[in-house]
Design an enzyme around this catalytic site. Structure first.
Site, PDB file in Angstrom:
ATOM      1  CD  GLN A 101      22.683  69.290  37.562  1.00 40.45           C
ATOM      2  OE1 GLN A 101      23.845  69.253  37.181  1.00 40.45           O
ATOM      3  NE2 GLN A 101      22.142  70.396  38.027  1.00 40.45           N
ATOM      4  CG  ASN A 102      20.269  67.032  43.749  1.00 38.06           C
ATOM      5  OD1 ASN A 102      21.324  67.395  43.235  1.00 38.06           O
ATOM      6  ND2 ASN A 102      19.467  67.856  44.398  1.00 38.06           N
ATOM      7  CG  HIS A 119      23.528  63.343  37.139  1.00 41.68           C
ATOM      8  ND1 HIS A 119      24.175  64.431  37.697  1.00 41.68           N
ATOM      9  CD2 HIS A 119      23.542  63.561  35.798  1.00 41.68           C
ATOM     10  CE1 HIS A 119      24.547  65.266  36.734  1.00 41.68           C
ATOM     11  NE2 HIS A 119      24.167  64.765  35.573  1.00 41.68           N
ATOM     12  CB  CYS A 131      23.264  41.480  32.209  1.00 35.61           C
ATOM     13  SG  CYS A 131      22.576  41.350  33.857  1.00 35.61           S
ATOM     14  CB  CYS A 150      25.477  38.247  33.923  1.00 32.77           C
ATOM     15  SG  CYS A 150      26.062  39.828  34.526  1.00 32.77           S
ATOM     16  N   GLY A 187      20.003  75.925  42.813  1.00 28.38           N
ATOM     17  CA  GLY A 187      21.044  75.255  43.587  1.00 28.38           C
ATOM     18  C   GLY A 187      21.977  74.399  42.762  1.00 28.38           C
ATOM     19  CB  SER A 189      28.014  74.939  40.070  1.00 28.17           C
ATOM     20  OG  SER A 189      28.127  73.609  39.609  1.00 28.17           O
ATOM     21  CG  ASN A 213      23.476  79.303  43.253  1.00 26.60           C
ATOM     22  OD1 ASN A 213      24.201  79.407  44.237  1.00 26.60           O
ATOM     23  ND2 ASN A 213      23.631  78.335  42.363  1.00 26.60           N
ATOM     24  CB  ALA A 231      16.887  76.282  47.394  1.00 24.37           C
TER      25      ALA A 231
HETATM   26  P1  OAD Z   1      27.633  71.904  42.780  1.00 26.32           P
HETATM   27  O1  OAD Z   1      28.278  71.524  44.057  1.00 26.32           O
HETATM   28  O2  OAD Z   1      28.495  72.036  41.580  1.00 26.32           O
HETATM   29  O3  OAD Z   1      26.848  73.289  42.945  1.00 26.32           O
HETATM   30  C1  OAD Z   1      25.991  73.533  44.028  1.00 26.32           C
HETATM   31  C2  OAD Z   1      25.402  74.914  43.835  1.00 26.32           C
HETATM   32  O4  OAD Z   1      24.433  75.124  44.847  1.00 26.32           O
HETATM   33  C3  OAD Z   1      26.416  76.064  43.970  1.00 26.32           C
HETATM   34  O5  OAD Z   1      26.235  76.975  42.894  1.00 26.32           O
HETATM   35  C4  OAD Z   1      26.068  76.720  45.312  1.00 26.32           C
HETATM   36  O6  OAD Z   1      26.294  78.137  45.304  1.00 26.32           O
HETATM   37  C5  OAD Z   1      24.584  76.424  45.400  1.00 26.32           C
HETATM   38  N1  OAD Z   1      24.033  76.339  46.765  1.00 26.32           N
HETATM   39  C6  OAD Z   1      24.609  75.794  47.868  1.00 26.32           C
HETATM   40  N2  OAD Z   1      23.758  75.832  48.906  1.00 26.32           N
HETATM   41  C7  OAD Z   1      22.606  76.385  48.448  1.00 26.32           C
HETATM   42  C8  OAD Z   1      21.332  76.683  49.042  1.00 26.32           C
HETATM   43  N3  OAD Z   1      21.067  76.391  50.317  1.00 26.32           N
HETATM   44  N4  OAD Z   1      20.386  77.264  48.268  1.00 26.32           N
HETATM   45  C9  OAD Z   1      20.639  77.570  46.960  1.00 26.32           C
HETATM   46  N5  OAD Z   1      21.824  77.314  46.353  1.00 26.32           N
HETATM   47  C10 OAD Z   1      22.789  76.712  47.075  1.00 26.32           C
HETATM   48  O7  OAD Z   1      26.445  70.853  42.527  1.00 26.32           O
HETATM   49  P2  OAD Z   1      25.675  70.523  41.174  1.00 26.32           P
HETATM   50  O8  OAD Z   1      25.516  71.739  40.347  1.00 26.32           O
HETATM   51  O9  OAD Z   1      24.463  69.767  41.555  1.00 26.32           O
HETATM   52  O10 OAD Z   1      27.404  64.795  39.001  1.00 26.32           O
HETATM   53  O11 OAD Z   1      26.690  69.547  40.474  1.00 26.32           O
HETATM   54  C11 OAD Z   1      26.316  68.947  39.264  1.00 26.32           C
HETATM   55  C12 OAD Z   1      26.888  67.554  39.161  1.00 26.32           C
HETATM   56  O12 OAD Z   1      28.297  67.588  39.414  1.00 26.32           O
HETATM   57  C13 OAD Z   1      26.380  66.562  40.188  1.00 26.32           C
HETATM   58  O13 OAD Z   1      25.140  65.986  39.842  1.00 26.32           O
HETATM   59  C14 OAD Z   1      27.464  65.550  40.225  1.00 26.32           C
HETATM   60  C15 OAD Z   1      28.654  66.459  40.278  1.00 26.32           C
HETATM   61  O14 OAD Z   1      29.852  65.936  39.861  1.00 26.32           O
HETATM   62  C16 OAD Z   1      27.838  63.525  38.969  1.00 26.32           C
HETATM   63  O15 OAD Z   1      28.247  62.939  39.956  1.00 26.32           O
HETATM   64  C17 OAD Z   1      27.741  62.908  37.614  1.00 26.32           C
END
Ligand code: OAD
Length: 245
Positions: A101-102, A119, A131, A150, A187, A189, A213, A231
């Site tokens: 998702q990164n 994403h 376009c 465009c 890593g 949520s 996580n 991680a």
């Molecule tokens: P989040 O910020 O929602 O979640 C990050 C997760 O990583 C949490 O569950 C933390 O506990 C965990 N975490 C933090 N540090 C860590 C580490 N060192 N090792 C292991 N786990 C760790 O981020 P995402 O789940 O990636 O989308 O969020 C999903 C999407 O929401 C993103 O791609 C973005 C955001 O809005 C868009 O912008 C469309």
């Protein structure tokens, strides 16, 4: 961190592994996650002001600036042992797909090849009128330029709230989840759809689900193994005990 022996056996004998990563894996490289209560990007900013097509229409310069800062930061930081461990895993396995998702591009910089970016990627821009123009973009200054074809504004090639994911990328991710016999959720949520559905899809098709996580998530009650920790520490250990011992 102790990795259970039976998990090691399952990974060694698996035919196909899929991994889904989120902002947590890049946190140890120095990038901010989204939902950390204090440090998360969405604790400081409102997504509806910065990560929607409407926000870009209302205030393109503010949105462009937000992505300039994040692009600069993504280019400055380095992949960490978690990214490298996943790149290594790919070399040991016949079928390994990394779904992320990164938008930071750190998996590719760590050497992962089979990467599905759900994403988008912050180092690309595309035409806001769709376009067809998509181009690499490394400039981290200035303001939203005009599309050379465009004339509409160029925008970051990332998925914003309310937008569809790239159809082919999502289809490949769903297929990888269905085919996997081990599915790693790392890593993330596990709150944002449709990415959050992928481990569920994998489980429905018989995969063993492993979560890495720092803390429990909504997914945790459904996983087979919860590896609690960073991680950047858990994944290198998983690779070590599985292939290097
Ligand atoms: P989040 O910020 O929602 O979640 C990050 C997760 O990583 C949490 O569950 C933390 O506990 C965990 N975490 C933090 N540090 C860590 C580490 N060192 N090792 C292991 N786990 C760790 O981020 P995402 O789940 O990636 O989308 O969020 C999903 C999407 O929401 C993103 O791609 C973005 C955001 O809005 C868009 O912008 C469309």
């Amino acid at each position: 961190m102790d990795i259970p022996n039976n998990l090691v056996g399952l990974i060694r004998s698996s035919d196909s592994i899929a991994a889904l990563t989120g902002a947590g894996i890049s946190q140890e490289s120095g990038l901010r996650t989204f939902r950390d209560k204090l440090e998360g990007l969405w604790a400081q900013y409102k997504p509806e002001d910065l990560a929607t097509p409407e926000a870009f229409e209302r205030n393109p310069e503010v949105v462009w600036d937000f992505y300039n800062v994040r692009r600069l930061r993504s280019c400055e930081v380095q992949p960490n042992p978690g990214h490298f461990a996943l790149a290594e895993m790919e070399r040991y396995l016949k079928n390994f797909i990394l779904i992320t998702q990164n938008v930071d591009g750190l998996h590719s910089r760590a050497g992962s090849r089979n990467v599905l970016e759900l994403h988008g990627n912050i180092t690309r821009v595309k035409c806001s009128r769709n376009c067809g123009i998509i181009t690499r973009w490394e400039d981290t200054s200035g303001c939203s330029p005009a599309c050379p074809t465009c004339g509409a504004k160029l925008r970051p090639d990332v998925v914003w709230f309310g937008e569809m994911l790239p159809r082919d990328v999502l289809a490949s991710a769903m297929q990888a989840a269905r085919r996997s016999d081990v599915f790693l959720s790392i890593g993330t949520s596990a709150l944002v759809q449709p990415a959050a559905t992928l481990p569920v899809l994998a489980k429905q098709n018989g995969a063993v689900i492993v979560e890495v996580n720092l803390e429990a998530t909504l997914l945790t009650p459904f996983v087979d193994y919860f590896l609690c920790g960073k991680a950047g520490e858990v994944l290198p250990e998983l690779v070590r005990v599985t292939w290097l011992r």
